[in-house]
Design an enzyme around this catalytic site. Structure first.
Site, mmCIF file in Angstrom:
data_model
loop_
_atom_site.group_PDB
_atom_site.id
_atom_site.type_symbol
_atom_site.label_atom_id
_atom_site.label_comp_id
_atom_site.label_asym_id
_atom_site.label_seq_id
_atom_site.Cartn_x
_atom_site.Cartn_y
_atom_site.Cartn_z
ATOM 1 N N LYS A 211 0.829 -1.384 0.072
ATOM 2 C CA LYS A 211 0.130 -0.033 -0.064
ATOM 3 C C LYS A 211 0.902 1.199 0.061
ATOM 4 O O LYS A 211 0.661 2.297 -0.696
ATOM 5 C CB LYS A 211 -0.898 0.063 1.154
ATOM 6 C CG LYS A 211 -1.632 1.250 1.498
ATOM 7 C CD LYS A 211 -2.639 1.737 0.346
ATOM 8 C CE LYS A 211 -3.347 2.963 0.748
ATOM 9 N NZ LYS A 211 -4.129 3.328 -0.154
ATOM 10 N N CYS A 265 -3.462 10.534 1.144
ATOM 11 C CA CYS A 265 -2.576 9.190 0.945
ATOM 12 C C CYS A 265 -1.256 9.634 0.382
ATOM 13 O O CYS A 265 -0.314 9.342 1.022
ATOM 14 C CB CYS A 265 -3.586 8.167 -0.088
ATOM 15 S SG CYS A 265 -4.846 7.482 0.728
HETATM 16 N N1 LIG Z 1 -10.286 7.397 2.818
HETATM 17 C C1 LIG Z 1 -9.495 7.082 1.783
HETATM 18 O O1 LIG Z 1 -9.960 7.107 0.827
HETATM 19 C C2 LIG Z 1 -8.719 5.773 2.315
HETATM 20 C C3 LIG Z 1 -8.009 4.949 1.439
HETATM 21 C C4 LIG Z 1 -7.236 4.245 1.595
HETATM 22 C C5 LIG Z 1 -6.990 3.920 2.951
HETATM 23 N N2 LIG Z 1 -7.515 4.771 4.014
HETATM 24 C C6 LIG Z 1 -6.878 4.289 5.215
HETATM 25 O O2 LIG Z 1 -8.117 3.855 6.064
HETATM 26 C C7 LIG Z 1 -7.806 4.074 7.582
HETATM 27 C C8 LIG Z 1 -9.347 4.873 7.854
HETATM 28 O O3 LIG Z 1 -9.570 6.034 6.941
HETATM 29 P P1 LIG Z 1 -10.752 6.751 6.783
HETATM 30 O O4 LIG Z 1 -10.753 7.895 5.601
HETATM 31 O O5 LIG Z 1 -11.892 5.887 6.943
HETATM 32 O O6 LIG Z 1 -10.904 7.553 8.381
HETATM 33 P P2 LIG Z 1 -12.072 8.483 8.728
HETATM 34 O O7 LIG Z 1 -11.378 9.688 9.609
HETATM 35 O O8 LIG Z 1 -12.991 8.832 7.732
HETATM 36 O O9 LIG Z 1 -12.751 7.390 9.939
HETATM 37 C C9 LIG Z 1 -12.102 6.876 10.703
HETATM 38 C C10 LIG Z 1 -13.442 6.541 11.985
HETATM 39 O O10 LIG Z 1 -12.679 5.912 13.026
HETATM 40 C C11 LIG Z 1 -13.198 6.155 14.349
HETATM 41 N N3 LIG Z 1 -12.422 6.017 15.315
HETATM 42 C C12 LIG Z 1 -11.319 6.326 15.684
HETATM 43 N N4 LIG Z 1 -10.854 5.833 16.729
HETATM 44 C C13 LIG Z 1 -11.559 4.638 16.875
HETATM 45 C C14 LIG Z 1 -11.576 3.658 18.009
HETATM 46 N N5 LIG Z 1 -10.647 3.473 18.612
HETATM 47 N N6 LIG Z 1 -12.593 2.871 17.798
HETATM 48 C C15 LIG Z 1 -13.527 2.899 17.034
HETATM 49 N N7 LIG Z 1 -13.731 3.894 16.185
HETATM 50 C C16 LIG Z 1 -12.698 4.807 16.057
HETATM 51 C C17 LIG Z 1 -13.559 7.682 14.094
HETATM 52 O O11 LIG Z 1 -14.461 8.298 14.958
HETATM 53 C C18 LIG Z 1 -14.025 7.788 12.395
HETATM 54 O O12 LIG Z 1 -15.216 7.872 12.367
HETATM 55 C C19 LIG Z 1 -6.795 5.154 7.508
HETATM 56 O O13 LIG Z 1 -5.648 4.203 7.740
HETATM 57 C C20 LIG Z 1 -6.734 5.556 6.186
HETATM 58 O O14 LIG Z 1 -5.381 6.015 6.044
HETATM 59 C C21 LIG Z 1 -8.303 5.588 3.591
#
Ligand SMILES: NC(=O)c1ccc[n+]([C@@H]2O[C@H](COP(=O)([O-])OP(=O)(O)OC[C@H]3O[C@@H](n4cnc5c(N)ncnc54)[C@H](O)[C@@H]3O)[C@@H](O)[C@H]2O)c1
Length: 415
Positions: A211, A265
């Site tokens: 990734k 990202c």
């Molecule tokens: N958004 C994208 O396009 C994308 C793409 C690939 C990878 N990612 C990766 O995926 C992961 C999540 O990204 P995202 O965009 O969904 O983030 P986000 O901020 O949209 O969502 C994360 C959620 O997790 C919750 N959270 C935080 N701590 C928590 C806990 N201890 N228990 C339960 N919930 C908790 C937050 O309240 C939030 O709703 C990250 O590592 C990101 O780098 C994101």
């Protein structure tokens, strides 16, 4: 053993679509989030952010009783962790969210469960997650040693493109890396419930790196284009013409330069590699530095163009991190506007961003920044700077109206 219940920890851009698509395939899904607002929204069948088609999936799954949300996990056959993995100020990966998720899951385990880390993670994070769980639950194991019940732990990074998540969750190929071969196979079986792409098995640390490497590949190649744009400018060469010509070579494919690199990202993930291998990741670090330096280069261009104009008015076209979206995260255009507002305190910055209704807080608070229409901006500006190649800026007559101002084109649209 089939998986009939899944808990998804973190209901953001990644977790909620994953929860909803699993629920649409007759899996009983509990979505877990620390945000009461998010939990309440999902339990009402609402989506707390914008992603095409997701609302239909969530509403349908909640109505059918396949998806519900809570602040804490309950026992399930599988757990998918999709919490944030940001940086500390010192550019170190912050794994505290993963640790908190692991500690919330640990008491729910009985042995036999599958645990998948989906968060973008530095090498070794999946093992760390397993270690935190086993610290809390020394009665469990990864391999059955000491006759302790086994938990199966894997990493499956996410590649979906915001705006196309519900399509790409189904169609993208996926990499699944297990701490054990059996964990990888079990994770593959779970993703096969909804994923029609190829599912490629490996070990966890290779999956973590895959990734990061995908995004670093993009970053390094964009840095090459950005460096070329600076060199070309100094040599009086049109960089877009240069790249167009060079790309006629059958084995050359140079990307397009811009005002920097944004998004959550590409601008972020390479630092995980730099942190893991500070001595060796020289090219990756330099690419980050080249891309991070580009906004200041644009700012300097604007300042030079405005020299001699008393209280200059600058039109900044675009604020998003890429074309035709409203996502401002890590956007170089946003940094450029903020910095221009600081450096040109006696001037006015007219922002044109057709995809937002109001300026983000740090810009809205400034007396010398306004969100205006394209026509208004071009009419009033002494200097215009194109920052995002939105279709809206492609208008055929736009080029005619630009020469009345001094224009800086960071995207090669006005050539
Ligand atoms: N958004 C994208 O396009 C994308 C793409 C690939 C990878 N990612 C990766 O995926 C992961 C999540 O990204 P995202 O965009 O969904 O983030 P986000 O901020 O949209 O969502 C994360 C959620 O997790 C919750 N959270 C935080 N701590 C928590 C806990 N201890 N228990 C339960 N919930 C908790 C937050 O309240 C939030 O709703 C990250 O590592 C990101 O780098 C994101």
């Amino acid at each position: 053993m089939g998986i009939s219940s899944v808990a998804v920890i973190g209901l953001g851009y990644i977790g909620l679509p994953t929860a909803a698509i699993l629920a649409s395939q007759d899996v009983t899904v509990l979505g877990v989030d620390i945000s009461q607002r998010t939990v309440d929204a999902v339990n009402r069948g609402d989506v707390p952010f914008v992603e095409p088609d997701l609302a239909t999936y969530v509403a349908g799954a909640v109505t059918q009783g396949k998806l519900s949300a809570a602040l804490t996990p309950s026992p399930a056959d599988a757990f998918i962790v999709a919490v944030p993995t940001p940086f500390t100020d010192g550019m170190k990966p912050d794994l505290s969210y993963i640790q908190a998720a692991a500690q919330a899951i640990a008491p729910q385990l009985q042995g036999g469960e599958l645990l998948i880390l989906e968060s973008t993670s530095p090498p070794g994070a999946t093992q760390r997650m397993a270690d935190w769980i086993l610290e809390a639950r020394p009665d469990l194991s990864l391999d059955g040693s000491g006759s302790r019940p086994v938990i199966h732990v894997a990493h499956c990074p996410e590649r979906v493109l915001p705006g196309r998540v519900m399509i790409e969750l189904v169609t993208n190929d996926r990499i699944v890396g297990g701490l054990t071969a059996e964990a990888a196979e079990r994770a593959r079986d779970l993703y096969q419930v909804f994923c029609q792409g190829e599912i490629l098995l490996t070990d966890a640390v290779t999956a973590e790196m895959a990734k990061l490497v995908e995004n670093s590949f993009r970053d390094v190649n964009i840095a090459f284009a950005n460096e070329l744009s600076v060199i070309s400018d100094n040599l009086g060469i049109d960089v877009w013409e240069l790249i167009r010509l060079a790309n006629h070579h059958p084995r050359v494919n140079i990307l397009q330069p811009g005002p920097g690199v944004g998004g959550h990202c590409i601008a972020v993930d390479p630092w995980f590699i730099v942190d893991a291998a500070p001595e060796d990741a020289r090219l990756i670090r330099t690419a980050r530095e080249v891309n991070d330096a580009k906004p200041q280069w644009v700012i300097d261009k604007v300042r030079t163009a405005a020299e001699g104009v008393a209280s200059p008015t600058v039109a900044a076209l675009g604020l998003a991190f890429k074309a035709n979206i409203d996502d401002l995260r890590e956007s170089p255009a946003r940094k450029i506007v903020e910095q221009l507002a600081d450096e040109m305190a006696d001037g006015t910055i007219l922002v044109v961003e057709p995809h937002i209704e109001e300026l983000p807080k740090e810009l809205a608070n400034r007396r010398n920044v306004e969100l205006v229409s394209l026509e208004d901006a071009l009419m009033r500006a002494d200097v215009s700077v194109l920052l995002v190649d939105h279709d809206a800026f492609h208008q055929e007559n736009l080029r005619e109206s630009v020469p009345s101002t001094i224009s800086i084109d960071t995207r090669g649209m006005w050539r």
